[in-house]
Design an enzyme around this catalytic site. Structure first.
Site, short mmCIF file in Angstrom:
data_model
loop_
_atom_site.label_atom_id
_atom_site.label_comp_id
_atom_site.label_asym_id
_atom_site.label_seq_id
_atom_site.Cartn_x
_atom_site.Cartn_y
_atom_site.Cartn_z
N LYS A 184 0.84 -1.20 0.00
CA LYS A 184 0.00 0.00 0.00
C LYS A 184 0.88 1.26 0.00
O LYS A 184 0.68 2.17 -0.77
CB LYS A 184 -0.92 -0.03 1.22
N GLU A 190 10.71 -4.51 4.32
CA GLU A 190 10.82 -5.92 3.92
C GLU A 190 10.51 -6.07 2.43
O GLU A 190 11.23 -6.74 1.68
CB GLU A 190 9.82 -6.79 4.71
N GLY A 242 -4.68 -1.83 5.01
CA GLY A 242 -3.85 -2.97 4.59
C GLY A 242 -4.48 -4.31 4.92
O GLY A 242 -4.59 -5.20 4.08
N ARG A 243 -4.96 -4.47 6.18
CA ARG A 243 -5.49 -5.78 6.60
C ARG A 243 -6.88 -6.05 6.06
O ARG A 243 -7.42 -7.13 6.27
CB ARG A 243 -5.45 -5.88 8.13
N GLU A 328 -4.25 -5.99 15.01
CA GLU A 328 -3.81 -4.69 14.49
C GLU A 328 -4.98 -3.70 14.49
O GLU A 328 -4.78 -2.50 14.65
CB GLU A 328 -3.23 -4.85 13.06
N HIS A 359 -3.10 -32.14 18.87
CA HIS A 359 -1.91 -32.85 19.34
C HIS A 359 -0.81 -31.89 19.74
O HIS A 359 0.35 -32.28 19.89
CB HIS A 359 -1.44 -33.82 18.26
N LYS A 474 9.04 0.92 13.25
CA LYS A 474 9.54 1.20 11.90
C LYS A 474 10.50 2.40 11.93
O LYS A 474 11.56 2.40 11.31
CB LYS A 474 8.37 1.54 10.95
O1 F6P Z 1 2.83 -4.00 9.75
C1 F6P Z 1 2.13 -2.85 9.62
C2 F6P Z 1 1.62 -2.62 8.27
O2 F6P Z 1 1.51 -1.25 8.15
C3 F6P Z 1 0.28 -3.34 8.02
O3 F6P Z 1 -0.79 -2.58 8.42
C4 F6P Z 1 0.32 -3.57 6.56
O4 F6P Z 1 -0.59 -4.54 6.17
C5 F6P Z 1 1.77 -3.95 6.36
O5 F6P Z 1 2.48 -3.12 7.26
C6 F6P Z 1 2.28 -3.78 4.97
O6 F6P Z 1 2.20 -2.46 4.55
P1 F6P Z 1 2.32 -2.06 3.03
O7 F6P Z 1 1.20 -2.71 2.29
O8 F6P Z 1 2.25 -0.57 3.00
O9 F6P Z 1 3.65 -2.57 2.53
#
Ligand code: F6P
Length: 498
Positions: A184, A190, A242-243, A328, A359, A474
């Site tokens: 987003k 990452e 995002g979620r 979240e 289990h 972050k």
């Molecule tokens: O981990 C926090 C977050 O901001 C989530 O809300 C989101 O889904 C994820 O990082 C990834 O964010 P982006 O889609 O901006 O890479």
């Protein structure tokens, strides 16, 4: 109004004090229990007969929801008021499951792209690079609907640890692979670092990355700055959290995995749940009722955690997805106006696929000191498999396992000679079942979970659509990366970083 200020909260606590926790072992055998505690929508059945509730508590909980003004809050959300106040945004993911979407330019661009890839058959592998909401939802649904696969291979890379992408690339053909950079913000460390590695790998193997890398983002300009051609950018709105984003172009891997018609069924199933959520009276409103049960367990019976066990191998990723969704969204300590929250919000959500979970941690559920509420999910009928013949009896056994665990947790068993063999029972669970797993039913279930989380947020009076807590970590990471002095860090951290 926070839960602590809701007038019904006090009434519920007073009744709990004078009547005690309802006796589940008695309640669940009452003749008309099913009539009052089973809810249905289409072929989805929600069985609340094993929750620690009697009819009076259920009615009081409905009053609690009404007093929180939930109906108005639902309407405000569907009419796109800016209910995400800390970011001054409306909450728009519902519109993506409305059939009106199929006329939008965004949808036409997305489905044309997917259909072209599927028709041409030059590409056999899609690698989605994303994390959090840009990974968990599409990953879970791709697995859940594997029986509907178009045949194209879909893989997911999320972790910063380069061994994940490295292992994957060992089995990729650069000429037949497309990478979807799904973010987003188009700024998540990452994702951007993994995208860079994928780009280098493509260039090393002589491929132009323009044709092999596409972007899914709400930050089109950042994707273009990074080098993605505008025609290969599939945008979505900032108003999609995002979620909550798997319904948007973030769901492109799902669309590729199951094809246009199945993807539409998936959205239609979710839309069916939204229509119910928007219009059903609170007494019968399934997401609201399930939210009330969650709140009853969390705030009145002090269950700090909520466990989710899908009895379906294909739904193995659902607990991780539901964990981000709830924790979240509702892991908050201030209300919508910024005031300190006086009663706990999100439970700790966790889980694992059944029967495997039986289990590992079911001992804790059966005999641990705390009573952990449990969601058991099961499709009543198996989907046909291609290569096996006599698999029905295995599936029947799976269904029996699911119901037997719910019964054992609720009823318990006593042994007067050996206390090791005492099971207190009275342990609550909800069984969520549906006829067969297909795009429509899975869409419905996921929208149900989203709407439960949102309803809880409305009753707690918090903002379920921001996630400022993630920012602090972050920011510290980028500070450490860009500054060698580290004055603000502890001696232990400075020593560790060398
Ligand atoms: O981990 C926090 C977050 O901001 C989530 O809300 C989101 O889904 C994820 O990082 C990834 O964010 P982006 O889609 O901006 O890479």
């Amino acid at each position: 109004m926070q839960l602590a200020h809701n007038p019904i909260t006090k009434i519920l606590f007073e009744k709990l004090k004078s009547n005690g926790i309802p006796n589940l072992q008695n309640l669940m055998f009452k003749k008309d229990r099913i009539k009052h505690f089973e809810f249905k929508l289409g072929d989805l059945t929600i069985d609340l007969t094993r929750q620690l509730l009697d009819e009076e508590i259920k009615d009081d909980l409905v009053k609690l929801a009404k007093a929180s003004n939930i109906k108005q809050k639902i309407m405000d959300m569907f009419s796109r008021k800016k209910i995400n106040t800390s970011e001054n945004r409306s909450v728009d993911h519902f519109s993506l499951r409305n059939p009106n979407r199929f006329q939008t330019k965004e949808w036409i661009k997305l489905k044309n792209f997917a259909n072209k890839i599927l028709d041409k058959k030059e590409i056999n592998h899609i690698v989605n690079i994303g994390i959090g909401g840009s990974d968990l939802g599409p990953f879970m649904v791709t697995e859940a609907l594997k029986s509907y696969s178009t045949g194209i291979k879909i893989s997911y890379v999320s972790n910063l640890d380069p061994s994940q992408i490295s292992d994957l690339l060992e089995n990729c053909d650069p000429k037949k692979t497309i990478f979807i950079i799904s973010s987003k913000s188009f700024a998540t460390t990452e994702t951007m670092k993994n995208a860079q590695l994928a780009k280098q790998w493509l260039l090393k193997s002589g491929r132009s990355f323009e044709n092999s890398m596409i972007a899914v983002t709400a930050s089109v300009s950042k994707a273009m700055e990074w080098g993605i051609n505008e025609k290969n950018i599939f945008a979505f709105s900032e108003n999609i959290g995002g979620r909550y984003s798997l319904w948007s172009s973030v769901g492109l891997p799902i669309l590729l995995s199951i094809g246009e018609s199945n993807f539409k069924d998936f959205l239609n199933g979710a839309h069916e749940m939204d229509k119910h959520f928007m219009t059903a009276d609170i007494n019968h409103n399934i997401p609201v009722i399930l939210a009330l049960v969650r709140i009853w367990n969390r705030n009145f019976l002090n269950s700090y955690s909520h466990c989710i066990v899908p009895y379906s191998h294909r739904l193995a990723k659902l607990p991780s997805w539901a964990q981000q969704l709830e924790m979240e969204s509702n892991g908050k300590s201030v209300d919508i106006k910024g005031n300190k929250i006086l009663m706990p919000t999100s439970p700790l959500v966790w889980g694992e696929v059944g029967t495997n979970a039986q289990h590992s941690f079911f001992q804790f559920l059966h005999q641990g000191i705390e009573k952990i509420p449990l969601d058991i999910l099961i499709s009543r009928k198996i989907i046909n498999t291609k290569v096996l013949d006599d698999y029905e009896s295995n599936y029947n056994n799976l269904v029996i396992n699911a119901i037997a665990q719910a019964e054992a947790l609720a009823i318990g068993s006593s042994d007067n000679i050996d206390t090791n063999k005492n099971f207190s029972g009275g342990r609550p669970s909800t069984i969520i079942s549906w006829e067969k797993s297909n795009p429509y039913s899975i869409g419905m279930i996921l929208a149900l979970y989203e709407n439960i989380t949102i309803s809880c947020g409305f009753i707690w009076n918090i903002n379920s659509f921001d996630q400022w807590g993630v920012q602090l970590g972050k920011e510290l990471i980028s500070k450490i990366e860009s500054n060698n002095e580290h004055e603000e860090l502890s001696p232990s951290a400075i020593k560790f970083l060398g």
